[in-house]
Design a protein around this motif. Structure first.
Motif, mmCIF file in Angstrom:
data_model
loop_
_atom_site.group_PDB
_atom_site.id
_atom_site.type_symbol
_atom_site.label_atom_id
_atom_site.label_comp_id
_atom_site.label_asym_id
_atom_site.label_seq_id
_atom_site.Cartn_x
_atom_site.Cartn_y
_atom_site.Cartn_z
ATOM 1 N N ALA A 146 0.812 -1.209 0.000
ATOM 2 C CA ALA A 146 0.000 0.000 0.000
ATOM 3 C C ALA A 146 0.851 1.266 0.000
ATOM 4 C CB ALA A 146 -0.932 0.011 1.211
ATOM 5 N N GLY A 147 2.159 1.119 0.179
ATOM 6 C CA GLY A 147 3.062 2.256 0.129
ATOM 7 C C GLY A 147 3.029 3.101 1.384
ATOM 8 N N PRO A 148 3.881 4.117 1.442
ATOM 9 C CA PRO A 148 3.971 4.971 2.641
ATOM 10 C C PRO A 148 2.692 5.730 2.938
ATOM 11 C CG PRO A 148 5.228 5.908 0.821
ATOM 12 C CD PRO A 148 4.841 4.518 0.406
ATOM 13 N N ASP A 149 1.854 5.932 1.909
ATOM 14 C CA ASP A 149 0.598 6.647 2.098
ATOM 15 C C ASP A 149 -0.554 5.716 2.465
ATOM 16 O OD1 ASP A 149 1.836 9.056 1.454
ATOM 17 O OD2 ASP A 149 1.425 8.787 -0.684
ATOM 18 N N LYS A 150 -0.266 4.409 2.648
ATOM 19 C CA LYS A 150 -1.295 3.422 2.992
ATOM 20 C C LYS A 150 -2.438 3.448 1.977
ATOM 21 C CE LYS A 150 1.041 2.399 6.663
ATOM 22 N NZ LYS A 150 1.890 1.177 6.679
ATOM 23 N N ASP A 151 -2.070 3.467 0.707
ATOM 24 C CA ASP A 151 -3.046 3.524 -0.377
ATOM 25 C C ASP A 151 -3.452 2.096 -0.746
ATOM 26 O OD1 ASP A 151 -4.561 3.914 -2.617
ATOM 27 O OD2 ASP A 151 -3.105 5.162 -3.664
ATOM 28 N N PHE A 152 -4.452 1.571 -0.019
ATOM 29 C CA PHE A 152 -4.868 0.185 -0.273
ATOM 30 C C PHE A 152 -5.668 0.057 -1.558
ATOM 31 C CE2 PHE A 152 -3.554 -0.360 4.104
ATOM 32 C CZ PHE A 152 -2.975 -1.628 4.070
ATOM 33 N N ALA A 153 -6.227 1.140 -2.060
ATOM 34 C CA ALA A 153 -6.870 1.075 -3.369
ATOM 35 C C ALA A 153 -5.833 0.697 -4.425
ATOM 36 C CB ALA A 153 -7.528 2.410 -3.705
ATOM 37 N N ARG A 154 -4.657 1.285 -4.313
ATOM 38 C CA ARG A 154 -3.569 0.955 -5.242
ATOM 39 C C ARG A 154 -3.110 -0.491 -5.052
ATOM 40 N NH1 ARG A 154 1.866 4.386 -4.707
ATOM 41 N NH2 ARG A 154 1.952 3.192 -2.775
ATOM 42 N N ALA A 155 -3.034 -0.917 -3.793
ATOM 43 C CA ALA A 155 -2.600 -2.286 -3.517
ATOM 44 C C ALA A 155 -3.607 -3.297 -4.058
ATOM 45 C CB ALA A 155 -2.406 -2.477 -2.016
ATOM 46 N N MET A 156 -4.892 -3.025 -3.914
ATOM 47 C CA MET A 156 -5.911 -3.942 -4.442
ATOM 48 C C MET A 156 -5.883 -3.973 -5.957
ATOM 49 S SD MET A 156 -9.172 -3.499 -1.820
ATOM 50 C CE MET A 156 -9.226 -1.703 -1.838
ATOM 51 N N GLU A 157 -5.647 -2.818 -6.570
ATOM 52 C CA GLU A 157 -5.522 -2.772 -8.028
ATOM 53 C C GLU A 157 -4.343 -3.620 -8.492
ATOM 54 O OE1 GLU A 157 -6.413 -1.785 -11.902
ATOM 55 O OE2 GLU A 157 -7.548 -1.055 -10.178
ATOM 56 N N ARG A 158 -3.259 -3.577 -7.759
ATOM 57 C CA ARG A 158 -2.088 -4.383 -8.122
ATOM 58 C C ARG A 158 -2.419 -5.869 -8.071
ATOM 59 N NH1 ARG A 158 3.870 -4.377 -5.083
ATOM 60 N NH2 ARG A 158 4.709 -6.181 -6.200
ATOM 61 N N ILE A 159 -3.162 -6.290 -7.042
ATOM 62 C CA ILE A 159 -3.548 -7.696 -6.955
ATOM 63 C C ILE A 159 -4.401 -8.079 -8.158
ATOM 64 C CG2 ILE A 159 -5.011 -9.322 -5.678
ATOM 65 C CD1 ILE A 159 -3.980 -8.038 -3.106
ATOM 66 N N ALA A 160 -5.374 -7.237 -8.501
ATOM 67 C CA ALA A 160 -6.243 -7.530 -9.638
ATOM 68 C C ALA A 160 -5.443 -7.628 -10.932
ATOM 69 C CB ALA A 160 -7.320 -6.455 -9.757
ATOM 70 N N GLN A 161 -4.478 -6.737 -11.125
ATOM 71 C CA GLN A 161 -3.667 -6.753 -12.336
ATOM 72 C C GLN A 161 -2.795 -7.995 -12.402
ATOM 73 O OE1 GLN A 161 -1.594 -2.995 -12.186
ATOM 74 N NE2 GLN A 161 -3.303 -1.855 -13.067
ATOM 75 N N GLU A 162 -2.210 -8.379 -11.276
ATOM 76 C CA GLU A 162 -1.321 -9.538 -11.288
ATOM 77 C C GLU A 162 -2.090 -10.847 -11.421
ATOM 78 O OE1 GLU A 162 1.883 -9.700 -8.566
ATOM 79 O OE2 GLU A 162 2.401 -7.576 -8.778
ATOM 80 N N LEU A 163 -3.320 -10.878 -10.916
ATOM 81 C CA LEU A 163 -4.141 -12.072 -11.087
ATOM 82 C C LEU A 163 -4.629 -12.198 -12.524
ATOM 83 C CD1 LEU A 163 -6.426 -12.366 -7.926
ATOM 84 C CD2 LEU A 163 -4.709 -14.000 -8.719
ATOM 85 N N GLY A 164 -5.016 -11.069 -13.133
ATOM 86 C CA GLY A 164 -5.538 -11.123 -14.486
ATOM 87 C C GLY A 164 -6.846 -11.895 -14.536
ATOM 88 N N ALA A 165 -7.132 -12.496 -15.679
ATOM 89 C CA ALA A 165 -8.381 -13.236 -15.869
ATOM 90 C C ALA A 165 -8.129 -14.731 -15.845
ATOM 91 C CB ALA A 165 -9.027 -12.831 -17.188
ATOM 92 N N GLY A 166 -9.073 -15.460 -15.321
ATOM 93 C CA GLY A 166 -9.032 -16.916 -15.386
ATOM 94 C C GLY A 166 -8.115 -17.603 -14.400
ATOM 95 N N ARG A 167 -7.521 -16.868 -13.464
ATOM 96 C CA ARG A 167 -6.624 -17.495 -12.491
ATOM 97 C C ARG A 167 -7.369 -17.815 -11.201
ATOM 98 N NH1 ARG A 167 -0.876 -14.691 -11.938
ATOM 99 N NH2 ARG A 167 -0.422 -16.765 -11.113
ATOM 100 N N ASP A 168 -6.790 -18.735 -10.453
ATOM 101 C CA ASP A 168 -7.349 -19.131 -9.165
ATOM 102 C C ASP A 168 -7.505 -17.903 -8.278
ATOM 103 O OD1 ASP A 168 -8.061 -20.358 -6.814
ATOM 104 O OD2 ASP A 168 -6.139 -21.358 -6.503
ATOM 105 N N ARG A 169 -8.659 -17.738 -7.684
ATOM 106 C CA ARG A 169 -8.951 -16.571 -6.853
ATOM 107 C C ARG A 169 -8.877 -16.890 -5.355
ATOM 108 N NH1 ARG A 169 -9.748 -11.516 -9.638
ATOM 109 N NH2 ARG A 169 -9.327 -12.196 -11.757
ATOM 110 N N ARG A 170 -8.410 -18.067 -4.993
ATOM 111 C CA ARG A 170 -8.373 -18.449 -3.589
ATOM 112 C C ARG A 170 -7.375 -17.579 -2.814
ATOM 113 N NH1 ARG A 170 -12.225 -20.198 -1.262
ATOM 114 N NH2 ARG A 170 -11.045 -21.391 0.269
ATOM 115 N N ALA A 171 -7.754 -17.239 -1.589
ATOM 116 C CA ALA A 171 -6.903 -16.398 -0.755
ATOM 117 C C ALA A 171 -7.246 -16.637 0.708
ATOM 118 C CB ALA A 171 -7.105 -14.920 -1.109
ATOM 119 N N ASN A 172 -6.412 -16.147 1.576
ATOM 120 C CA ASN A 172 -6.716 -16.188 3.009
ATOM 121 C C ASN A 172 -6.067 -15.008 3.704
ATOM 122 O OD1 ASN A 172 -4.196 -18.183 2.647
ATOM 123 N ND2 ASN A 172 -4.053 -17.244 4.671
ATOM 124 N N PHE A 173 -6.704 -14.582 4.772
ATOM 125 C CA PHE A 173 -6.089 -13.653 5.704
ATOM 126 C C PHE A 173 -5.461 -14.461 6.825
ATOM 127 C CE2 PHE A 173 -9.032 -10.191 4.238
ATOM 128 C CZ PHE A 173 -8.063 -9.218 4.035
#
Length: 213
Positions: free
Chosen positions: A109-136
């Motif tokens: 999320a960077g020094p500004d804690k920009d989680f919108a940017r971090a979530m966008e990065r996850i979406a971009q790296e996953l792309g389409a058709g990939r496994d969406r499984r995750a855990n906290f």
């Protein structure tokens, strides 16, 4: 694996009971300190102090796991403050990204804690058709000034969704839909989320082992 899973991993055989009245929360986040104080209030603690209130520095998180970072923070606060200290480390692990962002969840999320940017990065790296499984995952470490540490982990499993949904959560909550639910963490009322979250499960383990819950 599906559903909420948890792991307890004491660093020594058996568990040490907490018998004092003062606990330091190894965090400089006032909200987290309040949440932990509320969770532990029924167990007779007269003082729950924040590391920031004691002027304790934040140690560099150099561990390679959530538990390692939690232990590092708890030990540093216990040694410097002279009281038992509790620390947590948590984050999102995406299976198709080999567990990333993982322990780097906040740093994505960077020094500004920009989680919108971090979530966008996850979406971009996953792309389409990939496994969406995750855990906290949440790791808790309770450390005493003599160096003894008790560690507990909690996990909750689900899927990454896109676009983000909900405004009630924080961090990556808007893109995490837990198993058995049709809404994201960020769409849930806080009480509902806390009942199934990774942090709540880790706390249940901690309380049962060290506070007589």
């Amino acid at each position: 694996m599906h559903g909420t899973q948890s792991i307890a991993a004491p660093t020594h055989p058996g568990h040490r009971r907490f018998s004092g009245e003062t606990l330091v929360v190894a965090s400089h986040n006032p909200g987290k300190v309040r949440e932990i104080a509320d969770l532990l209030r029924p167990f007779g603690l007269s003082r729950v102090l924040a590391a920031g209130d004691l002027g304790l520095p934040e140690p560099e998180e150099t561990g390679r796991t959530f538990t390692a970072n939690a232990v590092l923070k708890a030990r540093a606060a216990a040694e410097a403050g002279g009281h038992p200290a509790l620390a947590d480390d948590s984050g999102l692990e995406v299976a198709a990204l080999e567990g990333a962002p993982g322990i780097l969840s906040a740093r994505w999320a960077g020094p500004d804690k920009d989680f919108a940017r971090a979530m966008e990065r996850i979406a971009q790296e996953l792309g389409a058709g990939r496994d969406r499984r995750a855990n906290f995952t949440c790791a808790l470490a309770l450390a005493w000034p003599d160096g003894h540490v008790e560690c507990f982990e909690g996990r909750v499993f689900g899927d990454i969704v896109w676009p983000p949904r909900g405004e009630k959560g924080f961090g990556y909550d808007p893109i995490f839909q837990p198993d058995g639910h049709a809404i994201t963490f960020a769409e849930m009322d806080p009480e509902a989320k806390h009942a199934i979250s990774h942090r709540a499960e880790a706390f249940r383990r901690l309380v049962a082992a060290c506070f007589g819950g």
